[in-house]
Design an enzyme around this catalytic site. Structure first.
Site, PDB file in Angstrom:
ATOM      1  N   GLU A 153       0.804  -1.227   0.000  1.00  4.25           N
ATOM      2  CA  GLU A 153       0.000   0.000   0.000  1.00  4.25           C
ATOM      3  C   GLU A 153       0.837   1.278   0.000  1.00  4.25           C
ATOM      4  O   GLU A 153       1.468   1.602   1.010  1.00  4.25           O
ATOM      5  CB  GLU A 153      -0.893  -0.012   1.252  1.00  4.25           C
ATOM      6  CG  GLU A 153      -1.757   1.224   1.400  1.00  4.25           C
ATOM      7  CD  GLU A 153      -2.721   1.151   2.578  1.00  4.25           C
ATOM      8  OE1 GLU A 153      -2.484   0.370   3.512  1.00  4.25           O
ATOM      9  OE2 GLU A 153      -3.718   1.907   2.543  1.00  4.25           O
ATOM     10  N   GLU A 176       2.932  10.002   6.016  1.00  4.54           N
ATOM     11  CA  GLU A 176       3.102   8.700   6.665  1.00  4.54           C
ATOM     12  C   GLU A 176       4.329   7.943   6.184  1.00  4.54           C
ATOM     13  O   GLU A 176       4.834   7.076   6.892  1.00  4.54           O
ATOM     14  CB  GLU A 176       1.847   7.849   6.483  1.00  4.54           C
ATOM     15  CG  GLU A 176       0.640   8.484   7.150  1.00  4.54           C
ATOM     16  CD  GLU A 176      -0.604   7.611   7.104  1.00  4.54           C
ATOM     17  OE1 GLU A 176      -0.483   6.389   7.199  1.00  4.54           O
ATOM     18  OE2 GLU A 176      -1.698   8.184   6.969  1.00  4.54           O
ATOM     19  N   ASP A 191      -5.586   3.037  -1.790  1.00  2.00           N
ATOM     20  CA  ASP A 191      -6.369   3.665  -0.714  1.00  2.00           C
ATOM     21  C   ASP A 191      -6.787   5.064  -1.189  1.00  2.00           C
ATOM     22  O   ASP A 191      -5.942   5.924  -1.431  1.00  2.00           O
ATOM     23  CB  ASP A 191      -5.496   3.742   0.554  1.00  2.00           C
ATOM     24  CG  ASP A 191      -6.224   4.355   1.747  1.00  2.00           C
ATOM     25  OD1 ASP A 191      -7.003   5.321   1.551  1.00  2.00           O
ATOM     26  OD2 ASP A 191      -6.000   3.887   2.883  1.00  2.00           O
ATOM     27  N   HIS A 197      -5.322   8.204   0.667  1.00  2.00           N
ATOM     28  CA  HIS A 197      -3.944   8.562   0.303  1.00  2.00           C
ATOM     29  C   HIS A 197      -3.888   9.082  -1.132  1.00  2.00           C
ATOM     30  O   HIS A 197      -3.190  10.045  -1.433  1.00  2.00           O
ATOM     31  CB  HIS A 197      -3.025   7.346   0.460  1.00  2.00           C
ATOM     32  CG  HIS A 197      -2.966   6.812   1.853  1.00  2.00           C
ATOM     33  ND1 HIS A 197      -2.592   7.571   2.931  1.00  2.00           N
ATOM     34  CD2 HIS A 197      -3.252   5.580   2.358  1.00  2.00           C
ATOM     35  CE1 HIS A 197      -2.635   6.842   4.033  1.00  2.00           C
ATOM     36  NE2 HIS A 197      -3.047   5.628   3.712  1.00  2.00           N
ATOM     37  N   HIS A 204      -8.964   0.551  -0.497  1.00  2.00           N
ATOM     38  CA  HIS A 204      -9.499   1.140   0.734  1.00  2.00           C
ATOM     39  C   HIS A 204     -10.455   2.245   0.308  1.00  2.00           C
ATOM     40  O   HIS A 204     -10.064   3.237  -0.303  1.00  2.00           O
ATOM     41  CB  HIS A 204      -8.372   1.643   1.650  1.00  2.00           C
ATOM     42  CG  HIS A 204      -7.805   0.544   2.495  1.00  2.00           C
ATOM     43  ND1 HIS A 204      -6.580   0.593   3.102  1.00  2.00           N
ATOM     44  CD2 HIS A 204      -8.367  -0.656   2.854  1.00  2.00           C
ATOM     45  CE1 HIS A 204      -6.382  -0.536   3.788  1.00  2.00           C
ATOM     46  NE2 HIS A 204      -7.451  -1.302   3.647  1.00  2.00           N
ATOM     47  N   ARG A 244     -11.367  11.039   4.798  1.00  2.00           N
ATOM     48  CA  ARG A 244     -11.290   9.742   5.474  1.00  2.00           C
ATOM     49  C   ARG A 244     -12.557   9.425   6.264  1.00  2.00           C
ATOM     50  O   ARG A 244     -12.531   8.640   7.209  1.00  2.00           O
ATOM     51  CB  ARG A 244     -10.047   9.627   6.355  1.00  2.00           C
ATOM     52  CG  ARG A 244      -9.411   8.257   6.206  1.00  2.00           C
ATOM     53  CD  ARG A 244      -8.104   8.072   6.912  1.00  2.00           C
ATOM     54  NE  ARG A 244      -7.365   7.006   6.248  1.00  2.00           N
ATOM     55  CZ  ARG A 244      -6.166   6.568   6.595  1.00  2.00           C
ATOM     56  NH1 ARG A 244      -5.555   7.094   7.622  1.00  2.00           N
ATOM     57  NH2 ARG A 244      -5.577   5.611   5.930  1.00  2.00           N
ATOM     58  N   GLU A 304     -11.956   1.734   5.003  1.00  2.00           N
ATOM     59  CA  GLU A 304     -10.984   2.050   6.063  1.00  2.00           C
ATOM     60  C   GLU A 304     -11.169   3.541   6.352  1.00  2.00           C
ATOM     61  O   GLU A 304     -10.489   4.397   5.787  1.00  2.00           O
ATOM     62  CB  GLU A 304      -9.565   1.746   5.601  1.00  2.00           C
ATOM     63  CG  GLU A 304      -8.579   1.844   6.759  1.00  2.00           C
ATOM     64  CD  GLU A 304      -7.139   1.766   6.307  1.00  2.00           C
ATOM     65  OE1 GLU A 304      -6.434   0.862   6.772  1.00  2.00           O
ATOM     66  OE2 GLU A 304      -6.734   2.605   5.488  1.00  2.00           O
TER      67      GLU A 304
HETATM   68  C1  LER Z   1      -3.265   1.563   6.304  1.00  2.00           C
HETATM   69  O1  LER Z   1      -4.155   0.870   5.493  1.00  2.00           O
HETATM   70  C2  LER Z   1      -3.272   2.992   6.026  1.00  2.00           C
HETATM   71  O2  LER Z   1      -3.950   3.441   5.150  1.00  2.00           O
HETATM   72  C3  LER Z   1      -2.396   3.864   6.796  1.00  2.00           C
HETATM   73  O3  LER Z   1      -2.806   5.208   6.654  1.00  2.00           O
HETATM   74  C4  LER Z   1      -2.297   3.527   8.241  1.00  2.00           C
HETATM   75  O4  LER Z   1      -3.496   3.771   8.906  1.00  2.00           O
HETATM   76 MN    MN Z   2      -5.256   2.211   3.882  1.00  2.00          MN
END
Ligand code: LER
Ligand code: MN
Length: 278
Positions: A163, A169, A194, A197, A220, A226, A255
């Site tokens: 991912e 991050e 995701d 992100h 995700h 989010r 998520e």
């Molecule tokens: C994990 O899936 C993720 O997206 C990170 O931002 C940790 O939370």
């Molecule tokens: Mn994620």
């Protein structure tokens, strides 16, 4: 009508240290699985504290009894609880991170679920002994770790999802294109896209999906902020169309924050899933 082959999933956390993080269900696993089933989800995605969470072999039978699939197993607790990452300058820490992930891959594979590598990819500058890792070195360590895990996955019939994360991050891979280059040539590893992100990093989310195409193994499903899809400002239709046109048949797994509460976030997610992806 969209008529997609995508499936719905919702995240469940059993990690107290991740309180306030982007997971929807927090009640004990049996209740969480029952609620997910009742709301019409196909699967749950499990965020466990570690491989020991699955000892006693109760989770698989419980899921079968309730009639819910396990979409994937997250491994972020290796970082959140133990500060393990594949990019640490310390050889011992990298080995421990790999051992943790191998054990997680084994329990996930026994459950018939893929394993996710997100936070455990680490970043540059980590390490308590010697020089902290440089950016190229951190990438090299990550690639080496991913190769070892891919090799193991191949041997046991498992599946890994790697991912890309946003710049706050990690500095390893922030976009799908960078992620796709990172997993190049690995046969049992796919990308996790995701949307949270991606909304921060991709110039054009739908184009990025089209560009990496069949490398995507998991999604995700989150809105720009989010929150559950529908509560932010993402344009969802072009993303679903892009996933359809690359033949994506995996999960849209929520998520997201449990806001305004778990139940409402879950309800909003299934409503959006039905609206956009069925
Ligand atoms: C994990 O899936 C993720 O997206 C990170 O931002 C940790 O939370
Ligand atoms: Mn994620």
């Amino acid at each position: 009508m969209n008529m997609t082959d995508m499936k719905s999933s919702i995240t469940f956390s059993a990690v107290a240290e991740s309180t306030g993080g982007p997971f929807v269900l927090w009640d004990p696993i049996e209740q969480s699985m029952e609620l997910a089933k009742e709301l019409g989800f196909d699967a749950i995605e499990i965020f466990p504290p570690g491989p020991e969470y699955f000892s006693g072999n109760k989770i698989g039978p419980l899921a079968r009894q309730i009639g819910i699939q396990i979409a994937a197993i997250g491994t972020g607790a290796g970082w959140v609880k133990h500060k393990l990452s594949l990019a640490d300058a310390d050889h011992e820490v990298r080995n421990k991170a790999t051992a943790f992930l191998i054990e997680m891959l084994e329990v996930a594979t026994q459950l018939g679920a893929p394993m996710i590598i997100g936070s455990m990819q680490g970043r540059s500058g980590l390490g308590t002994t010697g020089q902290p890792t440089s950016k190229p070195q951190a990438k090299e360590y990550l690639r080496h770790g991913l190769e070892r895990l891919d090799e193991h996955a191949k041997r046991i019939g498992g599946q890994v999802f790697y991912e890309p994360l946003n710049r706050y991050e990690t500095d390893q891979c922030n976009t799908l294109a960078q992620g796709s280059a990172m997993i190049q040539g690995l046969s049992s590893t796919k990308l996790l896209a995701d949307w949270f992100h991606m909304n921060i990093e991709e110039p054009d989310m739908a184009q990025s999906i089209l560009h990496v195409g069949s490398a995507i193994g998991h999604v995700h499903f989150a809105d720009s902020n989010r929150h559950a899809v529908g509560l932010g400002h993402l344009q969802v239709e072009p993303l679903i169309r892009a996933l359809q046109s690359v033949g994506y048949r995996g999960y849209l797994s929520a998520e997201v924050f449990a806001l305004p509460d778990s139940h409402k976030a879950a309800m909003q997610t299934i409503r959006s899933f039905k609206q956009f992806a069925t």
